[in-house]
Design a protein around this motif. Structure first.
Motif, short mmCIF file in Angstrom:
data_model
loop_
_atom_site.label_atom_id
_atom_site.label_comp_id
_atom_site.label_asym_id
_atom_site.label_seq_id
_atom_site.Cartn_x
_atom_site.Cartn_y
_atom_site.Cartn_z
N ASP A 26 0.83 -1.21 0.00
CA ASP A 26 0.00 0.00 0.00
C ASP A 26 0.87 1.26 0.00
O ASP A 26 0.62 2.20 -0.76
N VAL A 27 1.87 1.26 0.85
CA VAL A 27 2.76 2.42 0.96
C VAL A 27 3.53 2.60 -0.34
O VAL A 27 3.68 3.72 -0.85
N LYS A 29 2.58 1.76 -3.35
CA LYS A 29 1.68 2.31 -4.36
C LYS A 29 1.50 3.81 -4.16
O LYS A 29 1.48 4.58 -5.12
N HIS A 30 1.38 4.23 -2.92
CA HIS A 30 1.22 5.65 -2.61
C HIS A 30 2.41 6.48 -3.10
O HIS A 30 2.23 7.58 -3.63
N PHE A 31 3.62 5.95 -2.93
CA PHE A 31 4.83 6.67 -3.31
C PHE A 31 5.34 6.31 -4.70
O PHE A 31 6.34 6.87 -5.16
N GLY A 32 4.69 5.36 -5.37
CA GLY A 32 5.12 4.96 -6.70
C GLY A 32 6.40 4.15 -6.71
O GLY A 32 7.22 4.26 -7.62
N VAL A 33 6.57 3.33 -5.64
CA VAL A 33 7.75 2.46 -5.54
C VAL A 33 7.27 1.03 -5.24
O VAL A 33 6.10 0.80 -4.97
N THR A 34 8.19 0.10 -5.26
CA THR A 34 7.85 -1.29 -5.00
C THR A 34 7.74 -1.56 -3.50
O THR A 34 8.23 -0.79 -2.68
N ARG A 35 7.14 -2.69 -3.16
CA ARG A 35 7.07 -3.15 -1.78
C ARG A 35 8.48 -3.33 -1.23
O ARG A 35 8.77 -3.02 -0.07
N GLN A 36 9.37 -3.81 -2.07
CA GLN A 36 10.75 -4.03 -1.65
C GLN A 36 11.44 -2.71 -1.27
O GLN A 36 12.23 -2.66 -0.33
N ALA A 37 11.10 -1.63 -1.97
CA ALA A 37 11.67 -0.32 -1.65
C ALA A 37 11.17 0.15 -0.28
O ALA A 37 11.93 0.74 0.49
N ASN A 54 8.42 13.14 6.76
CA ASN A 54 7.18 13.92 6.86
C ASN A 54 6.06 13.31 6.04
O ASN A 54 4.90 13.26 6.48
N ALA A 55 6.37 12.83 4.84
CA ALA A 55 5.36 12.21 3.99
C ALA A 55 4.82 10.92 4.61
O ALA A 55 3.62 10.65 4.56
N LEU A 56 5.71 10.12 5.19
CA LEU A 56 5.27 8.88 5.85
C LEU A 56 4.38 9.20 7.05
O LEU A 56 3.35 8.56 7.26
N ALA A 57 4.77 10.19 7.84
CA ALA A 57 3.97 10.58 9.00
C ALA A 57 2.59 11.04 8.57
O ALA A 57 1.58 10.67 9.18
#
Length: 71
Positions: A26-27, A29-37, A54-57
């Motif tokens: 899910d995270v 997809k939100h940031f446009g990266v893989t689950r592994q990232a 800040n974006a994660l928070a």
């Protein structure tokens, strides 16, 4: 001088993500990266920029300082 505990921060990042009901996918997809990232971000928090913290928070609905709190 006490050194910063990046392992505790790593655990805290994972815990706050789970508390928010999100998976690593899910995270990603939100940031446009893989689950592994996202897994890498959680395991190597010293590589995170202030902007990413800040974006994660914001995504997790918490305060950025929560990532630095002990579990």
């Amino acid at each position: 001088m006490k050194s910063f505990d990046f392992e505790a921060m790593s655990r805290r990042l994972s815990e706050l993500r789970k508390q928010s009901g999100l998976t690593q996918e899910d995270v990603g997809k939100h940031f446009g990266v893989t689950r592994q990232a996202v897994c890498y971000m959680e395991k190597h928090p010293k590589m995170l920029s202030i902007e990413k913290i800040n974006a994660l928070a914001s995504l997790y609905g918490c305060n950025p300082t929560d990532f630095f709190a002990e579990l």
